[in-house]
Enzyme design. Structure first.
Site, PDB file in Angstrom:
ATOM      1  N   GLU A   1       0.850  -1.189   0.000  1.00 26.35           N
ATOM      2  CA  GLU A   1       0.000   0.000   0.000  1.00 26.35           C
ATOM      3  C   GLU A   1       0.884   1.237   0.000  1.00 26.35           C
ATOM      4  O   GLU A   1       1.666   1.443   0.935  1.00 26.35           O
ATOM      5  CB  GLU A   1      -0.909  -0.008   1.231  1.00 26.35           C
ATOM      6  CG  GLU A   1      -1.709   1.269   1.432  1.00 26.35           C
ATOM      7  CD  GLU A   1      -2.404   1.330   2.788  1.00 26.35           C
ATOM      8  OE1 GLU A   1      -2.678   2.447   3.253  1.00 26.35           O
ATOM      9  OE2 GLU A   1      -2.651   0.264   3.384  1.00 26.35           O
TER      10      GLU A   1
ATOM     11  N   ARG B   1       0.163  10.424   0.660  1.00 28.56           N
ATOM     12  CA  ARG B   1       0.551  11.480   1.594  1.00 28.56           C
ATOM     13  C   ARG B   1       1.704  12.322   1.064  1.00 28.56           C
ATOM     14  O   ARG B   1       2.170  13.223   1.753  1.00 28.56           O
ATOM     15  CB  ARG B   1       0.960  10.870   2.945  1.00 28.56           C
ATOM     16  CG  ARG B   1      -0.135  10.075   3.618  1.00 28.56           C
ATOM     17  CD  ARG B   1       0.357   9.522   4.952  1.00 28.56           C
ATOM     18  NE  ARG B   1      -0.559   8.525   5.478  1.00 28.56           N
ATOM     19  CZ  ARG B   1      -0.339   7.823   6.583  1.00 28.56           C
ATOM     20  NH1 ARG B   1       0.782   8.010   7.263  1.00 28.56           N
ATOM     21  NH2 ARG B   1      -1.212   6.930   7.005  1.00 28.56           N
TER      22      ARG B   1
ATOM     23  N   THR C   1      -4.664   6.025   2.184  1.00 27.45           N
ATOM     24  CA  THR C   1      -5.054   7.381   2.581  1.00 27.45           C
ATOM     25  C   THR C   1      -5.880   8.057   1.482  1.00 27.45           C
ATOM     26  O   THR C   1      -5.707   9.234   1.183  1.00 27.45           O
ATOM     27  CB  THR C   1      -3.834   8.253   2.960  1.00 27.45           C
ATOM     28  OG1 THR C   1      -2.863   7.451   3.640  1.00 27.45           O
ATOM     29  CG2 THR C   1      -4.241   9.372   3.906  1.00 27.45           C
TER      30      THR C   1
ATOM     31  N   LYS D   1     -10.649  -2.430   6.892  1.00 29.17           N
ATOM     32  CA  LYS D   1      -9.504  -1.963   7.667  1.00 29.17           C
ATOM     33  C   LYS D   1     -10.021  -1.563   9.051  1.00 29.17           C
ATOM     34  O   LYS D   1     -11.050  -0.879   9.156  1.00 29.17           O
ATOM     35  CB  LYS D   1      -8.874  -0.771   6.949  1.00 29.17           C
ATOM     36  CG  LYS D   1      -7.729  -0.089   7.676  1.00 29.17           C
ATOM     37  CD  LYS D   1      -7.182   1.033   6.793  1.00 29.17           C
ATOM     38  CE  LYS D   1      -6.098   1.829   7.501  1.00 29.17           C
ATOM     39  NZ  LYS D   1      -5.516   2.851   6.618  1.00 29.17           N
TER      40      LYS D   1
END
Length: 212
Positions: free
Chosen positions: A44, A48, A72, A132
């Site tokens: 992953e 960011r 994210t 998640k």
């Protein structure tokens, strides 16, 4: 096969999903190769940094052994951008109606962040049963996850947040946990210094983790 089942199939029994922050897109390919060589094919890359989408694009195009996803992801625009860059799965820190809609219109599976029973029920109603659990340690950890197993038996989790080599096996022993997510296998300083052999070794250790 549901999209959640598709995602679990892509995981292939991998116990840890590396959660990676890439500041320089040039690091993406050697990093992904090191992780895959160590047994962690699914990675992953979090959105960011400014180079995140380019990093995903390079891994998707150049590292055949890797299954790259975007983390994210906060809104449908980012979902679409990540999918267009080659992401095979999308991870979000939370669950929103607009993300559910974006995922419903895409072949790319969504792994949304959930904590509360209400959020989990919303995901299950949308046909998403692999979730998640974030932030795991701060939200009650393994005790909380075990308490969800009976009333929300259909839900399966990838806990992320505060998980390391020290407690990963404790999480993997929880019946409704499929895998865990963590950044300890590819620390920022090792990526910056190009320590691909060390990262491969950390990945090999993580790929061998079993339930405690």
């Amino acid at each position: 096969m549901s999209k959640s089942e598709k995602l679990i199939s892509l995981l292939g029994g991998q116990p840890v999903i590396p959660v990676i922050k890439i500041k320089n897109a040039a690091d993406a390919v050697p990093l992904a190769r090191a992780l895959a060589a160590g047994g962690l094919r699914m990675i992953e890359i979090t959105l960011r940094t400014k180079d995140a989408l380019e990093a995903i694009r390079r891994v998707a195009n150049e590292v055949e052994d890797a299954v790259v996803g975007a983390g994210t992801v906060l809104n449908p625009r980012q979902f679409d951008e990540a999918a267009a860059a080659g992401s095979k799965f999308i991870v979000s820190p939370g669950l929103t109606g607009s993300l559910i809609s974006a995922a419903a219109g895409s072949e790319v599976p969504l792994l949304p962040g959930t904590i509360t029973p209400g959020e989990i029920m919303t995901a299950l109603e949308a046909g998403i049963d692999f979730l998640k659990f974030f932030p795991a340690e701060q939200a009650g950890g393994t005790t909380f996850l075990r308490s969800l197993a009976s009333p929300l038996a259909a839900a399966r989790f990838c806990p992320t947040g505060g998980i390391s080599a020290l407690n990963a096996e404790e999480y993997l022993a929880v019946p409704n946990v499929v895998c865990v997510g963590g950044s300890w296998v590819a620390p920022d300083d090792m990526i910056r210094e190009g320590k691909w052999d060390v990262i491969e070794s950390l990945a090999r250790q993580a790929s061998g983790l079993k339930p405690a």
